[in-house]
Design a protein around this motif. Structure first.
Motif, PDB file in Angstrom:
ATOM      1  N   TRP A 152      -2.474   9.303  -2.947  1.00  0.00           N
ATOM      2  CA  TRP A 152      -3.705   9.288  -3.730  1.00  0.00           C
ATOM      3  C   TRP A 152      -4.810   9.740  -2.801  1.00  0.00           C
ATOM      4  O   TRP A 152      -4.592   9.896  -1.589  1.00  0.00           O
ATOM      5  CB  TRP A 152      -3.978   7.929  -4.366  1.00  0.00           C
ATOM      6  CG  TRP A 152      -3.997   6.737  -3.449  1.00  0.00           C
ATOM      7  CD1 TRP A 152      -2.965   6.280  -2.685  1.00  0.00           C
ATOM      8  CD2 TRP A 152      -5.084   5.837  -3.225  1.00  0.00           C
ATOM      9  NE1 TRP A 152      -3.334   5.144  -1.993  1.00  0.00           N
ATOM     10  CE2 TRP A 152      -4.624   4.843  -2.311  1.00  0.00           C
ATOM     11  CE3 TRP A 152      -6.384   5.748  -3.708  1.00  0.00           C
ATOM     12  CZ2 TRP A 152      -5.427   3.796  -1.866  1.00  0.00           C
ATOM     13  CZ3 TRP A 152      -7.187   4.686  -3.269  1.00  0.00           C
ATOM     14  CH2 TRP A 152      -6.710   3.734  -2.354  1.00  0.00           C
TER      15      TRP A 152
ATOM     16  N   GLY B  12      -3.331   7.491   0.840  1.00  0.00           N
ATOM     17  CA  GLY B  12      -2.014   6.867   0.808  1.00  0.00           C
ATOM     18  C   GLY B  12      -1.236   7.167   2.074  1.00  0.00           C
ATOM     19  O   GLY B  12      -1.785   7.636   3.071  1.00  0.00           O
ATOM     20  N   TRP B  13       0.062   6.912   2.008  1.00  0.00           N
ATOM     21  CA  TRP B  13       0.935   7.088   3.174  1.00  0.00           C
ATOM     22  C   TRP B  13       1.970   8.183   2.951  1.00  0.00           C
ATOM     23  O   TRP B  13       3.004   8.224   3.611  1.00  0.00           O
ATOM     24  CB  TRP B  13       1.663   5.773   3.485  1.00  0.00           C
ATOM     25  CG  TRP B  13       0.778   4.709   4.043  1.00  0.00           C
ATOM     26  CD1 TRP B  13      -0.308   4.127   3.429  1.00  0.00           C
ATOM     27  CD2 TRP B  13       0.876   4.088   5.324  1.00  0.00           C
ATOM     28  NE1 TRP B  13      -0.872   3.182   4.242  1.00  0.00           N
ATOM     29  CE2 TRP B  13      -0.170   3.137   5.423  1.00  0.00           C
ATOM     30  CE3 TRP B  13       1.752   4.226   6.393  1.00  0.00           C
ATOM     31  CZ2 TRP B  13      -0.369   2.341   6.533  1.00  0.00           C
ATOM     32  CZ3 TRP B  13       1.560   3.427   7.510  1.00  0.00           C
ATOM     33  CH2 TRP B  13       0.515   2.499   7.583  1.00  0.00           C
TER      34      TRP B  13
ATOM     35  N   ASP C 288      -0.789  11.755   4.163  1.00  0.00           N
ATOM     36  CA  ASP C 288      -0.809  10.486   4.893  1.00  0.00           C
ATOM     37  C   ASP C 288      -2.211  10.252   5.439  1.00  0.00           C
ATOM     38  O   ASP C 288      -2.777  11.113   6.123  1.00  0.00           O
ATOM     39  CB  ASP C 288       0.202  10.546   6.038  1.00  0.00           C
ATOM     40  CG  ASP C 288       0.447   9.196   6.695  1.00  0.00           C
ATOM     41  OD1 ASP C 288      -0.523   8.473   6.946  1.00  0.00           O
ATOM     42  OD2 ASP C 288       1.625   8.885   6.977  1.00  0.00           O
TER      43      ASP C 288
ATOM     44  N   TYR D 163      -4.043   1.096  -4.930  1.00  0.00           N
ATOM     45  CA  TYR D 163      -2.947   1.703  -4.190  1.00  0.00           C
ATOM     46  C   TYR D 163      -2.151   2.639  -5.101  1.00  0.00           C
ATOM     47  O   TYR D 163      -1.479   2.192  -6.036  1.00  0.00           O
ATOM     48  CB  TYR D 163      -2.014   0.649  -3.611  1.00  0.00           C
ATOM     49  CG  TYR D 163      -2.610  -0.244  -2.550  1.00  0.00           C
ATOM     50  CD1 TYR D 163      -3.777   0.122  -1.880  1.00  0.00           C
ATOM     51  CD2 TYR D 163      -2.007  -1.447  -2.205  1.00  0.00           C
ATOM     52  CE1 TYR D 163      -4.320  -0.697  -0.901  1.00  0.00           C
ATOM     53  CE2 TYR D 163      -2.539  -2.268  -1.223  1.00  0.00           C
ATOM     54  CZ  TYR D 163      -3.701  -1.890  -0.579  1.00  0.00           C
ATOM     55  OH  TYR D 163      -4.242  -2.710   0.387  1.00  0.00           O
ATOM     56  N   GLY D 164      -2.229   3.919  -4.796  1.00  0.00           N
ATOM     57  CA  GLY D 164      -1.587   4.898  -5.661  1.00  0.00           C
ATOM     58  C   GLY D 164      -2.222   4.936  -7.035  1.00  0.00           C
ATOM     59  O   GLY D 164      -1.597   5.368  -7.996  1.00  0.00           O
TER      60      GLY D 164
ATOM     61  N   TRP E 209       0.834  -1.200   0.000  1.00  0.00           N
ATOM     62  CA  TRP E 209       0.000   0.000   0.000  1.00  0.00           C
ATOM     63  C   TRP E 209       0.875   1.259   0.000  1.00  0.00           C
ATOM     64  O   TRP E 209       0.700   2.164  -0.812  1.00  0.00           O
ATOM     65  CB  TRP E 209      -0.916  -0.054   1.210  1.00  0.00           C
ATOM     66  CG  TRP E 209      -1.857   1.096   1.423  1.00  0.00           C
ATOM     67  CD1 TRP E 209      -2.105   2.153   0.583  1.00  0.00           C
ATOM     68  CD2 TRP E 209      -2.704   1.295   2.557  1.00  0.00           C
ATOM     69  NE1 TRP E 209      -3.048   2.997   1.128  1.00  0.00           N
ATOM     70  CE2 TRP E 209      -3.427   2.487   2.339  1.00  0.00           C
ATOM     71  CE3 TRP E 209      -2.930   0.588   3.728  1.00  0.00           C
ATOM     72  CZ2 TRP E 209      -4.360   2.987   3.264  1.00  0.00           C
ATOM     73  CZ3 TRP E 209      -3.857   1.065   4.644  1.00  0.00           C
ATOM     74  CH2 TRP E 209      -4.560   2.258   4.418  1.00  0.00           C
ATOM     75  N   ALA E 210       1.818   1.316   0.934  1.00  0.00           N
ATOM     76  CA  ALA E 210       2.601   2.544   1.126  1.00  0.00           C
ATOM     77  C   ALA E 210       3.427   2.917  -0.094  1.00  0.00           C
ATOM     78  O   ALA E 210       3.602   4.106  -0.387  1.00  0.00           O
ATOM     79  CB  ALA E 210       3.503   2.396   2.352  1.00  0.00           C
TER      80      ALA E 210
ATOM     81  N   SER F 146       1.339   1.364  -7.252  1.00  0.00           N
ATOM     82  CA  SER F 146       1.948   0.287  -6.473  1.00  0.00           C
ATOM     83  C   SER F 146       2.151  -0.957  -7.338  1.00  0.00           C
ATOM     84  O   SER F 146       3.213  -1.598  -7.282  1.00  0.00           O
ATOM     85  CB  SER F 146       1.071  -0.054  -5.263  1.00  0.00           C
ATOM     86  OG  SER F 146       1.586  -1.171  -4.566  1.00  0.00           O
TER      87      SER F 146
ATOM     88  N   ARG G 144      -4.956  10.611  -9.749  1.00  0.00           N
ATOM     89  CA  ARG G 144      -4.738   9.855  -8.511  1.00  0.00           C
ATOM     90  C   ARG G 144      -5.901  10.008  -7.530  1.00  0.00           C
ATOM     91  O   ARG G 144      -5.698  10.244  -6.333  1.00  0.00           O
ATOM     92  CB  ARG G 144      -3.419  10.246  -7.858  1.00  0.00           C
ATOM     93  CG  ARG G 144      -2.195   9.778  -8.638  1.00  0.00           C
ATOM     94  CD  ARG G 144      -0.984   9.669  -7.735  1.00  0.00           C
ATOM     95  NE  ARG G 144       0.092   8.950  -8.401  1.00  0.00           N
ATOM     96  CZ  ARG G 144       1.111   8.385  -7.760  1.00  0.00           C
ATOM     97  NH1 ARG G 144       1.187   8.469  -6.449  1.00  0.00           N
ATOM     98  NH2 ARG G 144       2.050   7.740  -8.420  1.00  0.00           N
TER      99      ARG G 144
ATOM    100  N   ARG H 143       8.509   1.240   3.113  1.00  0.00           N
ATOM    101  CA  ARG H 143       8.871   2.236   2.107  1.00  0.00           C
ATOM    102  C   ARG H 143      10.370   2.324   1.879  1.00  0.00           C
ATOM    103  O   ARG H 143      10.811   2.968   0.931  1.00  0.00           O
ATOM    104  CB  ARG H 143       8.329   3.621   2.499  1.00  0.00           C
ATOM    105  CG  ARG H 143       6.860   3.807   2.192  1.00  0.00           C
ATOM    106  CD  ARG H 143       6.404   5.228   2.419  1.00  0.00           C
ATOM    107  NE  ARG H 143       6.225   5.526   3.834  1.00  0.00           N
ATOM    108  CZ  ARG H 143       5.671   6.654   4.286  1.00  0.00           C
ATOM    109  NH1 ARG H 143       5.267   7.588   3.435  1.00  0.00           N
ATOM    110  NH2 ARG H 143       5.540   6.859   5.575  1.00  0.00           N
TER     111      ARG H 143
ATOM    112  N   GLY I  88       2.699   2.827  -3.053  1.00  0.00           N
ATOM    113  CA  GLY I  88       1.887   3.418  -4.110  1.00  0.00           C
ATOM    114  C   GLY I  88       1.963   4.929  -4.127  1.00  0.00           C
ATOM    115  O   GLY I  88       1.599   5.559  -5.118  1.00  0.00           O
TER     116      GLY I  88
END
Length: 349
Positions: free
Chosen positions: A44, A53-54, A251, A83-84, A38-39, A88, A118, A313, A41
């Motif tokens: 978004w 997203g992160w 985030d 994701y993204g 997930w991260a 991702s 996104r 990440r 990506g």
């Protein structure tokens, strides 16, 4: 290797190597630790501008981290088309490259999104969309099959989900996927997919702070793997948060949705949740483990079916997470200590 159930005290002897597990009745073997993508990506958002997203990422570092994980024995990678908004999947596909055949790739479908802006634009639970989404994921991943295909709409209607399950069976027959699962925290919904011959797992939230006994029981009943998202409680179990921490506005934890406890609007961390972390820190970090590694090995001890998928990440995060496989599951005594130390919080968990 023996694992002990934290709730009933029963001991199970695993029939596979200490650092591998099997995705339920599929027979697909994976490293006991997977990596959640997930991260990586990147940023978004939803239609209202809310972060999903992160935060910002360095794609080259993401690629290096995936490849380092491979070198350290990680063979299971979990992503999603959303994701993204596709990013991702593209990064993971590039990172795996010629080593695709050495790993098990899981992705998800159900969300609609615009790659250019996104933005997540909605969801689609129609059987017709399953094939369309899979075709797009295969192209982004650079592969001609997906090992585990997962419904990403956690609250989809169970009757419609039965049609999606049947659509997945067709994809298995065609060799486009090897098995399928539902990403949901509702055991009744998970049971709908579990009725399918090639359902292999349920992806659900589970960690030291948020146990999931009903879902683990369902996995035992239907011979499914328990793929654990949020195994580090969205970062709370990494030890990196202290009162006063703030997070970037890109985030998701800076504007947490209702399903994400422990964080406050604006990026703060709930002190009650931090106190729960402190209550179990000494047990989790015993015998040379980091806090994150302790949280991961708790999941292995919790059930012989669990496969935690912590996010990452950086190469350093990949190395720390993969290092948990050197320790094996917590002992029965350590599990009991965790149970005694755990304190409830006043708000819903």
């Amino acid at each position: 290797m023996e694992t002990t159930n934290a709730k009933n005290g029963t001991t199970t002897t695993a029939t596979h190597a200490p650092y591998t597990r099997v995705l339920g009745r599929s027979g697909i073997e994976v490293s006991a630790l997977g990596f959640g993508c997930w991260a990586i990506g990147g940023p978004w958002q939803g239609l209202g501008g809310e972060p999903l997203g992160w935060g910002e990422v360095d794609d080259e570092e993401s690629v290096r981290a995936v490849r380092r994980a491979l070198d350290l024995g990680v063979t299971f990678f979990d992503t999603a088309d959303a994701y993204g908004t596709g990013h991702s999947e593209r990064v993971l596909g590039r990172a795996l490259g010629k080593r695709r055949a050495d790993v098990v790739v899981a992705t998800k479908w159900g969300n609609l999104f615009d790659e250019e802006s996104r933005v997540r634009t909605g969801g689609d639970d129609s059987p017709a969309y399953v094939r369309q989404a899979l075709t797009a994921s295969l192209a982004r991943l650079g592969t001609d099959y997906v090992d585990l295909y997962q419904l990403h709409l956690s609250d989809a209607d169970p009757e419609r989900a039965a049609l999606l399950r049947d659509a997945c069976e067709d994809l298995v027959e065609e060799g486009l996927i090897r098995a399928y699962a539902w990403s949901t925290d509702d055991p009744e919904r998970a049971a709908v997919f579990a009725a399918g011959p090639h359902c292999a797992a349920v992806q659900h939230r589970c960690n030291v702070l948020q146990d999931a006994p009903e879902m683990l029981a369902l996995c035992e009943e239907f011979d499914l793997a328990s793929i654990n998202r949020s195994p580090l409680a969205m970062g709370l179990l990494t030890g990196k948060f202290v009162p006063g921490n703030t997070l970037a506005t890109t985030d998701i934890r800076s504007a947490p949705p209702a399903w994400l406890p422990g964080f406050a609007v604006g990026g703060g961390v709930d002190p009650e949740w931090l106190s729960r972390v402190e209550a179990v820190r000494s047990v989790l970090t015993s015998r040379g483990r980091t806090l994150a590694q302790g949280a991961l090995v708790w999941l292995w001890a919790r059930s012989p079916r669990t496969v935690p998928i912590p996010g990452f990440r950086t190469v350093a995060q990949a190395e720390e997470n993969a290092g948990a496989m050197e320790f094996g599951p917590l002992s029965a005594g350590e599990l009991a200590e965790i149970d005694r130390a755990m304190v409830p919080v006043s708000r819903s968990s």
